[in-house]
Enzyme design. Sequence first.
Site, PDB file in Angstrom:
ATOM      1  N   LEU A  13      31.523 -10.104  40.996  1.00 28.33           N
ATOM      2  CA  LEU A  13      31.143 -11.082  42.017  1.00 28.33           C
ATOM      3  C   LEU A  13      30.123 -10.541  43.010  1.00 28.33           C
ATOM      4  CD1 LEU A  13      34.584 -12.840  42.589  1.00 28.33           C
ATOM      5  CD2 LEU A  13      32.564 -13.755  41.419  1.00 28.33           C
ATOM      6  N   ARG A  36      36.349  -6.205  40.096  1.00 23.97           N
ATOM      7  CA  ARG A  36      37.095  -4.940  40.076  1.00 23.97           C
ATOM      8  C   ARG A  36      37.763  -4.662  41.436  1.00 23.97           C
ATOM      9  NH1 ARG A  36      34.650   0.094  36.838  1.00 23.97           N
ATOM     10  NH2 ARG A  36      32.931  -0.237  38.276  1.00 23.97           N
ATOM     11  N   THR A  37      36.993  -4.861  42.510  1.00 21.56           N
ATOM     12  CA  THR A  37      37.613  -4.784  43.833  1.00 21.56           C
ATOM     13  C   THR A  37      38.218  -6.177  44.057  1.00 21.56           C
ATOM     14  OG1 THR A  37      35.836  -3.335  44.490  1.00 21.56           O
ATOM     15  CG2 THR A  37      37.184  -4.232  46.265  1.00 21.56           C
ATOM     16  N   ALA A  79      24.493  -2.408  34.995  1.00 20.76           N
ATOM     17  CA  ALA A  79      24.155  -1.980  33.626  1.00 20.76           C
ATOM     18  C   ALA A  79      24.585  -0.532  33.403  1.00 20.76           C
ATOM     19  CB  ALA A  79      22.652  -2.119  33.417  1.00 20.76           C
ATOM     20  N   ASN A 105      21.085  -6.331  33.638  1.00 22.37           N
ATOM     21  CA  ASN A 105      19.827  -5.793  33.105  1.00 22.37           C
ATOM     22  C   ASN A 105      20.122  -4.589  32.213  1.00 22.37           C
ATOM     23  OD1 ASN A 105      17.601  -7.339  33.906  1.00 22.37           O
ATOM     24  ND2 ASN A 105      17.659  -6.466  35.972  1.00 22.37           N
ATOM     25  N   SER A 131      17.087 -14.142  34.991  1.00 24.14           N
ATOM     26  CA  SER A 131      16.098 -13.836  36.033  1.00 24.14           C
ATOM     27  C   SER A 131      15.995 -14.954  37.042  1.00 24.14           C
ATOM     28  CB  SER A 131      14.724 -13.625  35.403  1.00 24.14           C
ATOM     29  OG  SER A 131      13.766 -13.446  36.431  1.00 24.14           O
ATOM     30  N   GLY A 132      15.645 -14.549  38.248  1.00 26.12           N
ATOM     31  CA  GLY A 132      15.389 -15.550  39.287  1.00 26.12           C
ATOM     32  C   GLY A 132      16.005 -15.170  40.614  1.00 26.12           C
ATOM     33  N   LYS A 186      13.877  -9.634  28.384  1.00 33.45           N
ATOM     34  CA  LYS A 186      14.054  -9.516  29.839  1.00 33.45           C
ATOM     35  C   LYS A 186      13.397  -8.234  30.357  1.00 33.45           C
ATOM     36  CE  LYS A 186      15.490 -10.429  34.036  1.00 33.45           C
ATOM     37  NZ  LYS A 186      15.869  -9.321  34.766  1.00 33.45           N
ATOM     38  N   HIS A 189       9.831  -8.945  30.621  1.00 32.02           N
ATOM     39  CA  HIS A 189       9.671  -9.781  31.818  1.00 32.02           C
ATOM     40  C   HIS A 189       9.603  -8.895  33.055  1.00 32.02           C
ATOM     41  CE1 HIS A 189      11.482 -11.521  35.417  1.00 32.02           C
ATOM     42  NE2 HIS A 189      10.938 -12.676  35.061  1.00 32.02           N
ATOM     43  N   ASN A 190      10.514  -7.964  33.151  1.00 35.59           N
ATOM     44  CA  ASN A 190      10.541  -7.110  34.341  1.00 35.59           C
ATOM     45  C   ASN A 190       9.318  -6.204  34.413  1.00 35.59           C
ATOM     46  OD1 ASN A 190      13.054  -8.272  34.720  1.00 35.59           O
ATOM     47  ND2 ASN A 190      13.971  -6.371  35.441  1.00 35.59           N
ATOM     48  N   GLU A 193       6.693  -8.227  35.645  1.00 38.81           N
ATOM     49  CA  GLU A 193       6.956  -8.431  37.082  1.00 38.81           C
ATOM     50  C   GLU A 193       6.395  -7.240  37.882  1.00 38.81           C
ATOM     51  OE1 GLU A 193      11.161  -9.458  38.084  1.00 38.81           O
ATOM     52  OE2 GLU A 193      11.120  -7.675  39.357  1.00 38.81           O
ATOM     53  N   HIS A 454      -7.510  18.882  11.113  1.00 40.07           N
ATOM     54  CA  HIS A 454      -6.666  17.681  11.039  1.00 40.07           C
ATOM     55  C   HIS A 454      -7.290  16.564  10.209  1.00 40.07           C
ATOM     56  CE1 HIS A 454      -3.610  19.207  13.720  1.00 40.07           C
ATOM     57  NE2 HIS A 454      -4.551  19.590  14.560  1.00 40.07           N
TER      58      HIS A 454
HETATM   59  C1  6PG Z   1      14.729 -10.758  38.030  1.00 37.80           C
HETATM   60  C2  6PG Z   1      14.403  -9.366  38.487  1.00 37.80           C
HETATM   61  C3  6PG Z   1      15.604  -8.500  38.611  1.00 37.80           C
HETATM   62  C4  6PG Z   1      15.272  -7.054  38.960  1.00 37.80           C
HETATM   63  C5  6PG Z   1      14.930  -6.829  40.359  1.00 37.80           C
HETATM   64  C6  6PG Z   1      14.860  -5.384  40.786  1.00 37.80           C
HETATM   65  O1  6PG Z   1      14.214 -11.111  36.983  1.00 37.80           O
HETATM   66  O2  6PG Z   1      15.467 -11.489  38.714  1.00 37.80           O
HETATM   67  O3  6PG Z   1      13.567  -8.782  37.520  1.00 37.80           O
HETATM   68  O4  6PG Z   1      16.292  -8.564  37.416  1.00 37.80           O
HETATM   69  O5  6PG Z   1      16.352  -6.277  38.691  1.00 37.80           O
HETATM   70  O6  6PG Z   1      13.754  -7.478  40.658  1.00 37.80           O
HETATM   71  O7  6PG Z   1      13.993  -4.625  40.030  1.00 37.80           O
HETATM   72  P1  6PG Z   1      13.448  -3.230  40.587  1.00 37.80           P
HETATM   73  O8  6PG Z   1      14.480  -2.684  41.526  1.00 37.80           O
HETATM   74  O9  6PG Z   1      13.278  -2.350  39.409  1.00 37.80           O
HETATM   75  O10 6PG Z   1      12.191  -3.552  41.309  1.00 37.80           O
END
Ligand code: 6PG
Length: 485
Positions: A13, A36-37, A79, A105, A131-132, A186, A189-190, A193, A454
């Site tokens: 959570l 867990r907590t 993760a 992740n 993501s989001g 994903k 994607h990151n 990002e 080579h």
């Molecule tokens: C997402 C983001 C997310 C990511 C953070 C932190 O798609 O919502 O990619 O998953 O974990 O943005 O990433 P960093 O700490 O590596 O910048």
Amino acid sequence: MQKESCDIGLIGLAVMGQNLVLNMNDHGYRVAVFNRTVSKVDDFIQNEAAGTQVVGAHSIEELVAALKRPRRVMLMVKAGETVDQMIEHLLPHLEKGDIIIDGGNSHFPDTNRRTKDLAEKGILFIGTGVSGGEEGARFGPSIMPGGNPAAWPHVKEIFQSIAAKVEDGSPCCDWVGENGAGHYVKMIHNGIEYGDMQLICEAYDLLRAGLGLSADELHEVFAEWNKGELDSYLIEITSEIFAKRDEDGAPMVDKILDAAGQKGTGKWTGVNSLELGVPVTLIGEAVYARCLSAMKDERVAASKILTGPKHSAAQDRAEFIEDVRRALYCSKMISYAQGYMLMREAAKDQGWKLNFGGIALMWRGGCIIRSRFLGKIKEAFDKNPQLTNLLLDDFFSRTLNEYQASWRRAIIKAIEYGVPTPAFSTALSFFDGYRAERLPANLLQAQRDFFGAHTYERVDKPRGEFFHTNWTGRGGRVSSGTYNV
Ligand code: 6PG
């Protein structure tokens, strides 16, 4: 708590977990939660989830007992080892055909392993990118599921109903592929990002150096950019960041230390690109730029010893801003093209059938890199699903050809000003390399053959025939093998 009454269980959570639960609840699903907590469960039920039909469980056993069969349990935990530990705790309470979903992740090789190990136990595993951020999770994230295909029909409806939707109502969620494919996409994607964020930071740095723009002016520039081709979530939040003031009225952005953090997904993308031999240079530079920024003390010391150029302000304000905008847009095209090149190679390597247009659609809304531009990528793959490289699509090649003079001017200015633009520059170098019919690697091959026998291929002989020259007259007759990694 009524037994077997809940549609799905969620463990973990933290921010993403809580918001996904509330999103599922909004869409009519009854969710059982565990953390867990354990005190966090009651806290959540009494506060954020008050008035909803979310059910709190105080043990994994209780959580599992609350679920309809086949049971669906989603993990939103850190993760790494925590995921394996949670799976271990869950297993004794599950039965064949139940489904475990990891929405963190996770690194895709872990997801490959977990899908296989759990399949052997009869448990269907899904590793999904979500993501989001907080808002996405609450009102519509982009969801990228992969793993055991037999699990997909059991979660499809829930996932697609809570996911973001694009203009025509299509959900930003579809099946990506087997094993770690969802987490792989994903990860890309990151990585992208990271690249997008670095490009925006370089534009900011250049605009500051060339025009001395204030935070208010930067707010205006980015707000303007967001109305055009660069329309995207990251440009939008950047413009909002420049408008934010600290308590003393100073721009908030100026109060923040210039030392970037990172959780590793960008680095994984870079490492994977090296492993697969795909030049994903922009994401690599974006990761290194974060590393260099983190060396704050060393940079402060170096700044007292190493000098940069003296320069005057940019001549034409409007032209300079437009050059920087175009440099950003062209570099972004290169970054996505590189990301797609890597996905294509990974698909071959892992035996995945990735739907590249479908991936663009999944990223079109909900996620951090969502943008108008992703619609163009979708169109390019719709036109030609076999497209070898995005840069060869009409729209991309036309824009790059048209904008490159601006892109080059912006980088020349960066060099004159002594402003580091590793992402802008590597993108342009890639562009110039990719469009080069002939690169200087003939000399490189000669060097390899000179010192290590080579061997090389010749321009006047068929590919695949290898030659060796005795460059010094002192070498022996034996040449080395010609394998490539
Ligand atoms: C997402 C983001 C997310 C990511 C953070 C932190 O798609 O919502 O990619 O998953 O974990 O943005 O990433 P960093 O700490 O590596 O910048």
